[in-house]
Scaffold this motif. Structure first.
Motif, short mmCIF file in Angstrom:
data_model
loop_
_atom_site.label_atom_id
_atom_site.label_comp_id
_atom_site.label_asym_id
_atom_site.label_seq_id
_atom_site.Cartn_x
_atom_site.Cartn_y
_atom_site.Cartn_z
N PHE A 440 -3.88 -9.04 -3.68
CA PHE A 440 -3.57 -7.75 -4.32
C PHE A 440 -4.57 -6.68 -3.91
O PHE A 440 -4.20 -5.50 -3.75
CB PHE A 440 -3.52 -7.92 -5.84
CG PHE A 440 -2.50 -8.95 -6.28
CD1 PHE A 440 -1.28 -9.07 -5.64
CD2 PHE A 440 -2.76 -9.81 -7.35
CE1 PHE A 440 -0.33 -10.01 -6.03
CE2 PHE A 440 -1.84 -10.75 -7.75
CZ PHE A 440 -0.62 -10.86 -7.09
N LYS A 441 -5.83 -7.03 -3.72
CA LYS A 441 -6.82 -6.06 -3.25
C LYS A 441 -6.51 -5.62 -1.83
O LYS A 441 -6.67 -4.44 -1.47
CB LYS A 441 -8.22 -6.68 -3.30
CG LYS A 441 -8.80 -6.80 -4.71
CD LYS A 441 -10.23 -7.30 -4.66
CE LYS A 441 -10.84 -7.37 -6.07
NZ LYS A 441 -12.25 -7.85 -6.04
N ASP A 445 -5.60 -1.89 0.01
CA ASP A 445 -6.13 -1.37 1.27
C ASP A 445 -5.00 -0.98 2.22
O ASP A 445 -5.12 0.01 2.96
CB ASP A 445 -7.03 -2.43 1.92
CG ASP A 445 -7.73 -1.90 3.16
OD1 ASP A 445 -8.38 -0.83 3.06
OD2 ASP A 445 -7.61 -2.53 4.23
N MET A 446 -3.88 -1.72 2.20
CA MET A 446 -2.72 -1.36 3.02
C MET A 446 -2.22 0.03 2.63
O MET A 446 -1.90 0.87 3.49
CB MET A 446 -1.60 -2.39 2.86
CG MET A 446 -1.92 -3.77 3.43
SD MET A 446 -0.62 -4.99 3.10
CE MET A 446 0.66 -4.40 4.16
N ILE A 447 -2.13 0.28 1.32
CA ILE A 447 -1.69 1.59 0.84
C ILE A 447 -2.61 2.69 1.36
O ILE A 447 -2.16 3.74 1.86
CB ILE A 447 -1.63 1.60 -0.70
CG1 ILE A 447 -0.55 0.64 -1.20
CG2 ILE A 447 -1.39 3.01 -1.22
CD1 ILE A 447 -0.54 0.45 -2.71
N ASP A 448 -3.91 2.44 1.28
CA ASP A 448 -4.88 3.44 1.73
C ASP A 448 -4.74 3.71 3.23
O ASP A 448 -4.80 4.87 3.67
CB ASP A 448 -6.31 2.96 1.43
CG ASP A 448 -6.62 2.97 -0.07
OD1 ASP A 448 -5.90 3.68 -0.81
OD2 ASP A 448 -7.56 2.27 -0.49
N GLN A 449 -4.56 2.64 4.00
CA GLN A 449 -4.44 2.81 5.45
C GLN A 449 -3.20 3.62 5.82
O GLN A 449 -3.25 4.49 6.70
CB GLN A 449 -4.42 1.45 6.15
CG GLN A 449 -5.76 0.70 6.10
CD GLN A 449 -5.77 -0.50 7.03
OE1 GLN A 449 -5.42 -0.39 8.20
NE2 GLN A 449 -6.17 -1.64 6.50
N TYR A 450 -2.08 3.35 5.16
CA TYR A 450 -0.85 4.09 5.46
C TYR A 450 -0.99 5.56 5.05
O TYR A 450 -0.59 6.46 5.79
CB TYR A 450 0.35 3.44 4.76
CG TYR A 450 1.01 2.38 5.60
CD1 TYR A 450 1.81 2.73 6.69
CD2 TYR A 450 0.82 1.03 5.33
CE1 TYR A 450 2.42 1.76 7.48
CE2 TYR A 450 1.43 0.05 6.11
CZ TYR A 450 2.23 0.43 7.19
OH TYR A 450 2.81 -0.53 7.97
N ALA A 497 -1.11 1.70 -7.36
CA ALA A 497 0.05 2.15 -6.58
C ALA A 497 0.73 3.33 -7.27
O ALA A 497 1.09 4.33 -6.61
CB ALA A 497 1.03 1.00 -6.39
N ALA A 498 0.91 3.23 -8.58
CA ALA A 498 1.56 4.33 -9.31
C ALA A 498 0.77 5.62 -9.19
O ALA A 498 1.34 6.70 -9.04
CB ALA A 498 1.73 3.93 -10.78
N THR A 697 2.09 -8.99 6.75
CA THR A 697 1.00 -9.72 6.12
C THR A 697 -0.30 -8.98 6.43
O THR A 697 -0.39 -8.28 7.44
CB THR A 697 0.90 -11.16 6.65
OG1 THR A 697 0.73 -11.13 8.08
CG2 THR A 697 2.15 -11.96 6.32
N TYR A 698 -1.27 -9.15 5.56
CA TYR A 698 -2.59 -8.57 5.84
C TYR A 698 -3.36 -9.50 6.78
O TYR A 698 -4.09 -9.05 7.67
CB TYR A 698 -3.36 -8.37 4.53
CG TYR A 698 -4.57 -7.48 4.66
CD1 TYR A 698 -4.45 -6.10 4.47
CD2 TYR A 698 -5.82 -8.00 4.97
CE1 TYR A 698 -5.55 -5.26 4.59
CE2 TYR A 698 -6.93 -7.18 5.08
CZ TYR A 698 -6.81 -5.82 4.90
OH TYR A 698 -7.90 -4.99 5.01
N ALA A 699 -3.18 -10.80 6.58
CA ALA A 699 -3.84 -11.81 7.42
C ALA A 699 -3.15 -11.91 8.77
O ALA A 699 -2.00 -11.46 8.94
CB ALA A 699 -3.82 -13.15 6.71
N PRO A 700 -3.82 -12.49 9.76
CA PRO A 700 -3.18 -12.69 11.06
C PRO A 700 -1.94 -13.57 10.96
O PRO A 700 -1.89 -14.49 10.13
CB PRO A 700 -4.27 -13.38 11.90
CG PRO A 700 -5.55 -13.04 11.20
CD PRO A 700 -5.22 -12.94 9.76
#
Length: 790
Positions: A440-441, A445-450, A497-498, A697-700
């Motif tokens: 979830f953390k 970070d995915m949200i921030d990067q986008y 996210a909200a 996925t966040y992982a490889p």
């Protein structure tokens, strides 16, 4: 002398043989009526999907006397070689059976043939007509006439094979027509079989409805109904007609009419909403005690419709009752040696499967009880510019909005759709390892990067978030997996996210748990097959289609209802935007358990009730694929069909599904990162108005090796962040311009060039060619698109 005579005799024989070879007639799909009649007699017991075609030679055309005219002399130097035109044989057709005037409304008159029970419809304003029984050639044999005149085909069994009968086939059947104020009822009885039923007709404002009332279905002997096919030759088209048959195969498919075509061995015959997985025979090629071979992959029917248009008339047929156990049949010309294209609906009254007893091999086995429900097909009659597949889509859309009360789901902004895998367990030599594909953390970070890249509108669906991850403890969705962050971490993610304007959905699987789930007691919770054993849904090898040792269970409708209702408050407590219900829109089945026997209609009702309960609880809902019964009960449909099954007898895929739904409910395409050809598939999504999505996925991706998620061959955010941002930003303006707009037209402009038009005047031209094309003075580059209007 004798030698010369002998040589001349041999030469004469050779010449005669050559002459015979030269005059051999070519093979065509059209058939000699006498041979066609034999074909009908020989093949009565076969189902539509199994009908075979006899290849025959076309009879020589009759020569008509030449009309001699006085010729004007032409000087020798001006003479040119004469071109002799082949004589055109005009086909003489049998007259239309007028019938008895039975029903009339402001627009139409319905006539009924009291001998056969078939009908004819005429338009009082335009004088157009639609025939239930086609006009045959005058040379057609009586058996063909009887076969095509029948308004319904009944199939029955007496324990082993399935046999087909129809009215007027022999003296053993009776037809009784009753005309009342608003309904015409044709009652059919087969005396020796002790089978009887009725077919009712009613006029509507835009056509008519044909129904089979359950109360008239009688089985008073050993014979038991298996199916009834309604109006099999309604508005059937000749080979020289200009038009096509619309089949609801995947997104939709066209079978265009033509005189020259291959000889087909069978036609289209598929269940609405796909085959019933409880009956192994419906979705498998080979079964035995130990192994199953899955049928080739094909697209399921999502909408209970079909139609035909020819010239300036046509129809759309909507299966309004009994659709959960019905087939759509589409028969090309030449099947059973009948040169007509036809489409129909076939209602299943009793299903069959195979069982294994000792060493006796496969034994056919039928349901004991008939499926009890009313059955009905509504025919919407089309004329002029509406007599095409676009007109059909408009009529079905109107039906959904006016009669099914489907309301538009407004999309305020065009988001980028992401599906993110949380975690999954991997079996090891000893024990198992939990793979954290995206905690979830990490999703924060995915949200921030986008958003750092300029993508501010996101809609994220998380799968594999519950205990033991994907294929973990379903059908229980709670508790939340601690290794991903637990309930606290998921609530923090939702709040984060909200605050960023991101919608968060959680995927829930109440339907199909994995064999190792600790929350399933299979003997109590899982459906059973016709052999009364717990049904196993196997995983299959992609290359051979034979089953592996891994399998899933299918939950009883009562279990789905109980679990979903119990967990509604837990989803509300998390505060998420919505829930994506896996399998609700793509998998429909029954249960043959003696203690809880249910049909597919009950499973449908269970799905719809669960969707409605969650929406009443202020949660959005989403499904995959989008079978028709979910429409009006969801806020989003994921991975809608963007192609047909490409059956050999169909000509091309069409966006019929999208013509119906665009602007009614948002829908997405399959994940771009999992395409085999991302360039073509991105263009197809644009042509069909489907919003792009990614499964990440966040992982490889390599972390998923030796797991049941190894289908994600390319999913790492590191690899797909930049391409997904670039693609989304490049297309966002286009999708914004067509958001919430009805798709009003779709057309093929030239080879591999298509134009889709929307209600606000925006048109998208897509070019799949390897070179640029010119469309009305505008250049569309190779493998690209152009936007006009608006």
């Amino acid at each position: 002398m004798r030698k010369k005579v002998k040589v001349r005799g041999i030469l004469c024989i050779v010449v005669m043989m050559l002459f015979a070879v030269i005059n051999v007639q070519p093979l065509h799909s059209s058939a000699d009526p006498s041979i066609a009649a034999q074909s009908v007699q020989a093949e009565e017991g076969k189902e539509v999907g199994q009908e075979e075609t006899t290849v025959v030679t076309e009879p020589a055309e009759e020569q008509t006397p030449a009309v001699q005219e006085k010729e004007t002399a032409v000087p020798a130097e001006e003479q040119t070689p004469a071109v002799v035109a082949a004589p055109v044989q005009k086909v003489e057709l049998q007259p239309v059976t007028p019938g008895t005037k039975a029903l009339e409304n402001e627009r139409y008159i319905l006539y009924v043939d009291e001998k056969s029970g078939n009908l004819r419809i005429t338009d009082k304003i335009t004088n157009k007509e639609w025939l239930g029984s086609p006009q045959l050639e005058r040379t057609a044999m009586p058996n063909i006439k009887k076969y095509t005149t029948a308004p319904i085909y009944a199939r029955y069994t007496q324990g082993a094979d399935i046999t087909q009968v129809y009215p007027l086939k022999d003296e053993d059947s009776t037809v009784t027509v009753t005309i009342e104020q608003d309904v015409v009822r044709a009652e059919f009885a087969f005396i020796s079989l002790k089978l009887s039923f009725a077919l009712e007709y009613r006029l509507t404002a835009n056509g008519f409805e044909a129904s089979i009332p359950q109360e008239y279905l009688k089985e008073e002997g050993n014979a038991k109904f298996t199916s009834l096919e309604v109006l099999p030759f309604f508005h059937a088209a000749r080979e020289d007609a200009e038009g096509a048959m619309m089949l609801p195969d995947g997104s939709g498919a066209l079978l265009e009419f033509r005189k020259e075509h291959p000889v087909y061995l069978k036609g289209y015959s598929e269940y609405i909403y796909g085959g019933d997985e409880t009956f192994v025979k419906q979705n498998h090629e080979i079964t035995d005690n130990s192994w199953q071979k899955a049928a080739p992959l094909k697209k399921a029917i999502a909408l209970p419709v079909f139609g035909i248009y020819q010239g300036d008339t046509g129809y759309l047929a909507i299966v309004t009752k009994g659709d959960t156990d019905a087939k759509i049949n589409g028969v090309p010309s030449g099947i059973r040696a009948i040169s007509l294209y036809r489409a129909s609906s076939e209602f299943t009254l009793r299903k069959d499967d195979v069982i294994f007893v000792g060493n006796s091999g496969q034994i056919p086995y039928y349901q004991g009880e008939m499926i009890k429900t009313d059955r009905s097909v509504r025919y919407v009659l089309l004329q002029g510019e509406e007599a095409n597949y676009v007109g059909m889509a408009k009529e079905y859309r109107n039906y959904l909005m006016e009669e099914k009360k489907v309301k538009e789901v407004v999309l305020e902004n065009t988001p980028l759709y992401l599906q993110v895998l949380g975690g999954i367990s991997r079996d090891e030599v000893i024990g198992s390892t939990f793979i954290e594909a995206a905690t979830f953390k990490q999703i924060k970070d995915m949200i921030d990067q986008y958003q750092a890249e300029g993508v501010t509108q996101l809609e994220i669906t998380i799968e594999g978030w519950s205990k033991n991850g994907l294929y973990g403890n379903q059908p229980e969705q709670f508790p939340v997996e601690k290794k991903l962050g637990g309930k606290k971490g998921l609530k923090e993610l939702q709040e984060y996210a909200a605050g960023k304007g991101v919608n968060l959905y959680l995927k829930a699987n109440y339907v199909k748990p994995y064999q190792d789930s600790n929350s399933v007691k299979a003997s109590r919770d899982a459906v059973r097959g016709i052999n009364r054993e717990v049904l196993k849904q196997y995983v299959y090898y992609l290359s051979t289609r034979w089953n592996t040792d891994d399998y899933f269970y299918l939950m009883k409708p009562s279990v789905i209802a109980k679990r979903s209702n119990a967990e509604l408050s837990k989803f509300q407590d998390l505060g998420v935007k919505g829930v994506q219900f896996e399998h609700f829109g793509s998998l429909l089945y029954s249960d043959e358990d003696n203690k809880s026997n249910t049909d597919r209609q009950l499973t449908e009702d269970t799905y719809v009730n669960a969707l409605d309960n969650f929406r009443k609880g202020e949660l959005n809902t989403a499904v995959d694929y989008g079978f028709a019964y979910t429409l009006g009960h969801v806020n989003r449909i994921d991975q809608v069909p963007l192609d047909s099954s490409q059956f050999v007898y169909t000509d091309r895929a069409i966006p019929f599904y999208q013509l119906v739904l665009h602007g009614l409910v948002p829908y997405t395409a399959s994940p771009v990162n999992l395409y085999d050809d991302s360039r073509n598939q991105t263009l197809r999504a644009l042509e069909y108005g489907a919003l792009p999505s990614y499964e990440l996925t966040y992982a490889p991706t390599s972390d998923l090796q030796r797991t049941m998620a190894d289908r994600l061959f390319s999913s790492s955010l590191e690899n797909w962040l930049a391409p997904s941002v670039q693609n989304y930003l490049a297309l966002k303006e286009v999708y914004d311009s067509i958001s919430n707009q009805q798709m009003t037209n779709h057309e093929q402009l030239q080879s591999k060039v298509f134009r889709t038009t929307y209600a606000n005047g925006v048109s998208i031209i897509v070019n799949y060619n390897e070179q640029s094309v010119d469309v009305s003075g505008q250049t569309v580059e190779a493998f690209s698109y152009a936007v006009t209007g608006g």
